[in-house]
Structures are given as C-alpha cells and as structure tokens.
Design an enzyme around this catalytic site. Sequence first.
Site, PDB file in Angstrom:
ATOM      1  N   ILE A 125      -6.620  -7.964   7.102  1.00 39.15           N
ATOM      2  CA  ILE A 125      -8.026  -8.398   7.146  1.00 39.15           C
ATOM      3  C   ILE A 125      -8.159  -9.913   7.178  1.00 39.15           C
ATOM      4  O   ILE A 125      -9.170 -10.425   7.650  1.00 39.15           O
ATOM      5  CB  ILE A 125      -8.826  -7.773   5.970  1.00 39.15           C
ATOM      6  CG1 ILE A 125     -10.320  -7.761   6.262  1.00 39.15           C
ATOM      7  CG2 ILE A 125      -8.511  -8.471   4.661  1.00 39.15           C
ATOM      8  CD1 ILE A 125     -11.137  -6.893   5.327  1.00 39.15           C
TER       9      ILE A 125
ATOM     10  N   ASN B 228     -11.265  -7.751  -8.599  1.00 41.61           N
ATOM     11  CA  ASN B 228     -11.363  -7.088  -9.905  1.00 41.61           C
ATOM     12  C   ASN B 228     -12.487  -7.758 -10.693  1.00 41.61           C
ATOM     13  O   ASN B 228     -12.936  -8.848 -10.336  1.00 41.61           O
ATOM     14  CB  ASN B 228     -10.025  -7.146 -10.653  1.00 41.61           C
ATOM     15  CG  ASN B 228      -9.484  -8.559 -10.710  1.00 41.61           C
ATOM     16  OD1 ASN B 228     -10.118  -9.451 -11.266  1.00 41.61           O
ATOM     17  ND2 ASN B 228      -8.328  -8.775 -10.088  1.00 41.61           N
TER      18      ASN B 228
ATOM     19  N   GLY C  22      -2.328  -7.128  -3.721  1.00 40.82           N
ATOM     20  CA  GLY C  22      -2.946  -6.420  -2.605  1.00 40.82           C
ATOM     21  C   GLY C  22      -3.774  -7.336  -1.726  1.00 40.82           C
ATOM     22  O   GLY C  22      -3.410  -8.488  -1.468  1.00 40.82           O
ATOM     23  N   VAL C  23      -4.903  -6.827  -1.292  1.00 43.45           N
ATOM     24  CA  VAL C  23      -5.733  -7.571  -0.351  1.00 43.45           C
ATOM     25  C   VAL C  23      -6.304  -8.825  -1.023  1.00 43.45           C
ATOM     26  O   VAL C  23      -6.490  -9.859  -0.366  1.00 43.45           O
ATOM     27  CB  VAL C  23      -6.814  -6.642   0.245  1.00 43.45           C
ATOM     28  CG1 VAL C  23      -7.856  -6.226  -0.752  1.00 43.45           C
ATOM     29  CG2 VAL C  23      -7.460  -7.286   1.464  1.00 43.45           C
ATOM     30  N   ASP C  24      -6.551  -8.766  -2.310  1.00 40.75           N
ATOM     31  CA  ASP C  24      -7.066  -9.919  -3.057  1.00 40.75           C
ATOM     32  C   ASP C  24      -6.070 -11.087  -2.963  1.00 40.75           C
ATOM     33  O   ASP C  24      -6.449 -12.223  -2.630  1.00 40.75           O
ATOM     34  CB  ASP C  24      -7.264  -9.479  -4.520  1.00 40.75           C
ATOM     35  CG  ASP C  24      -8.165 -10.396  -5.314  1.00 40.75           C
ATOM     36  OD1 ASP C  24      -8.621 -11.423  -4.775  1.00 40.75           O
ATOM     37  OD2 ASP C  24      -8.415 -10.092  -6.499  1.00 40.75           O
TER      38      ASP C  24
ATOM     39  N   SER D  87     -10.496   0.066  -3.431  1.00 38.02           N
ATOM     40  CA  SER D  87     -10.063   0.942  -4.538  1.00 38.02           C
ATOM     41  C   SER D  87      -8.887   1.873  -4.245  1.00 38.02           C
ATOM     42  O   SER D  87      -8.424   2.558  -5.156  1.00 38.02           O
ATOM     43  CB  SER D  87     -11.225   1.799  -5.093  1.00 38.02           C
ATOM     44  OG  SER D  87     -12.055   1.052  -5.949  1.00 38.02           O
TER      45      SER D  87
ATOM     46  N   GLY E  21      -5.797   1.139  -3.296  1.00 43.25           N
ATOM     47  CA  GLY E  21      -4.464   0.592  -3.545  1.00 43.25           C
ATOM     48  C   GLY E  21      -4.150   0.709  -5.025  1.00 43.25           C
ATOM     49  O   GLY E  21      -4.019   1.808  -5.574  1.00 43.25           O
TER      50      GLY E  21
ATOM     51  N   TYR F 114      -5.961   0.490  -7.492  1.00 48.67           N
ATOM     52  CA  TYR F 114      -6.968   1.199  -8.283  1.00 48.67           C
ATOM     53  C   TYR F 114      -6.886   2.719  -8.152  1.00 48.67           C
ATOM     54  O   TYR F 114      -7.600   3.444  -8.852  1.00 48.67           O
ATOM     55  CB  TYR F 114      -8.377   0.689  -7.963  1.00 48.67           C
ATOM     56  CG  TYR F 114      -8.729  -0.603  -8.688  1.00 48.67           C
ATOM     57  CD1 TYR F 114      -7.784  -1.271  -9.464  1.00 48.67           C
ATOM     58  CD2 TYR F 114     -10.006  -1.153  -8.619  1.00 48.67           C
ATOM     59  CE1 TYR F 114      -8.090  -2.450 -10.129  1.00 48.67           C
ATOM     60  CE2 TYR F 114     -10.326  -2.334  -9.295  1.00 48.67           C
ATOM     61  CZ  TYR F 114      -9.370  -2.977 -10.045  1.00 48.67           C
ATOM     62  OH  TYR F 114      -9.685  -4.135 -10.710  1.00 48.67           O
TER      63      TYR F 114
END
Length: 185
Positions: free
Chosen positions: A18, A31, A39-41, A128, A130, A132
């Site tokens: 992304i 979060n 992850g994506v964060d 959510s 991944g 989560y």
Amino acid sequence: MERRFPGGKVLRLVIGDITRVPADAIVNAANSALRGGGGVDGAIHRAGGPSIMQELDEIRARQGGCPTGSAVVTGAGNLPARYVFHAVGPIWRRGTHNEPALLASCYRTCLALAEERGLSTISFPSISTGAYGYPVREAASIAIQEVCRHLERPETRLREVTFVLFDQATWEAYAEALRQRAPVE
Ligand code: ADP
C-alpha cells in the site's frame, strides 16, 4: 479485479504494498496507542518518514490515543498520498466483543473522512486480519459491504476505492466477498 458503480465509480482489488500505490488517502491499520507497530503500520512509517509520527505525537498530546473503530488523520510524508488515515481495527477475541461493528466502523469512518475532504481516491489494507487475528473471510465481507454501500450512494464524491492486499490468499477472500455481493442495476 474491479467492480464499476453507477456514475463511473470503481472498486478495485489489487495485490501489493500500500505504500507504493498512489491515492489521495492511504489507510493505515494502526493501534489505539498510535505509536506505530509492525505489519502495514511499520511499512507506512518506514516509507513515509518521521513526519507522520511527529503528527501522531501531537494528536496523542491533545487527545491521547484513538478508540477502536475510529481513525485519526495525518499528512503522508514521503508517501504518494495527501493523507494517512490511521484506523484502529478491533483485536479478534472470538467474535464476542462487538468485532464486526467495530471493523465496519473503521471503514465507515475512513470513507466519511474522505468525503469531508472531497477526496477522489482512497486505498485500504485488510484492517485487523494480520496481527489482530480477525478471520479474513469475515473481515473481507464486512470491508466489501461497507465500501460497496458507500459507492452505491449517488452523492458519494469518492471515485475510486482500492483494496491493496498483501498476499494472494487475502486477495482471494476479498474477491470472493465481492463476487458474493450482487452488482446494483
Ligand atoms: P492488524 O494489526 O490490523 O491486523 P497488520 O498490519 O498486522 O494489521 O495486518 C493487516 C494486513 O495488512 C495483513 O493482511 C498484512 O499482511 C497486510 N500488510 C502488511 N504490510 C502491508 C503493506 N505494506 N501493504 C499492504 N498490506 C500490508
């Protein structure tokens, strides 16, 4: 895969990273502490540079974190976007803690933030699913439902919504959810 809506609006499902797909707004799966993560964060902060975390520091100083189901807005630093919407998805706890409504609320909040700003394009990761632990089929069906409902409204200004999915299995789940949802006439 794509689905066209009346008025030339379009929903796309792509496999990719992304941080590399241009859009007016890129959604982060953040979060509630807004302190960055994996992850994506992690990918968004790495590719976007430190200005995004600096803005989050200011938001945290003002309001603390961000409740689950909601989102906060920052600029996008070096990303090919104008904004990052940091949405906080629910942690999956066997589906007994209102997870579906909270996940739907993430998508709705981001779509509303895009409309308020008059944006044309937005891209979402699979929030959510991944770290989560949200089961991907269920999450995909909620995500697709919220975005389709939004694009079906005549007053929607967003022209293009893209799900940028990181792996084939996640893409397949979203594709199946989209096939299950009949096109509007
Ligand atoms: P959450 O904590 O909300 O589950 P994660 O970042 O752990 O968020 O995972 C959400 C989804 O994002 C997963 O499908 C993961 O594979 C995917 N993902 C990880 N990195 C990227 C990226 N650079 N671009 C798009 N999706 C990504």
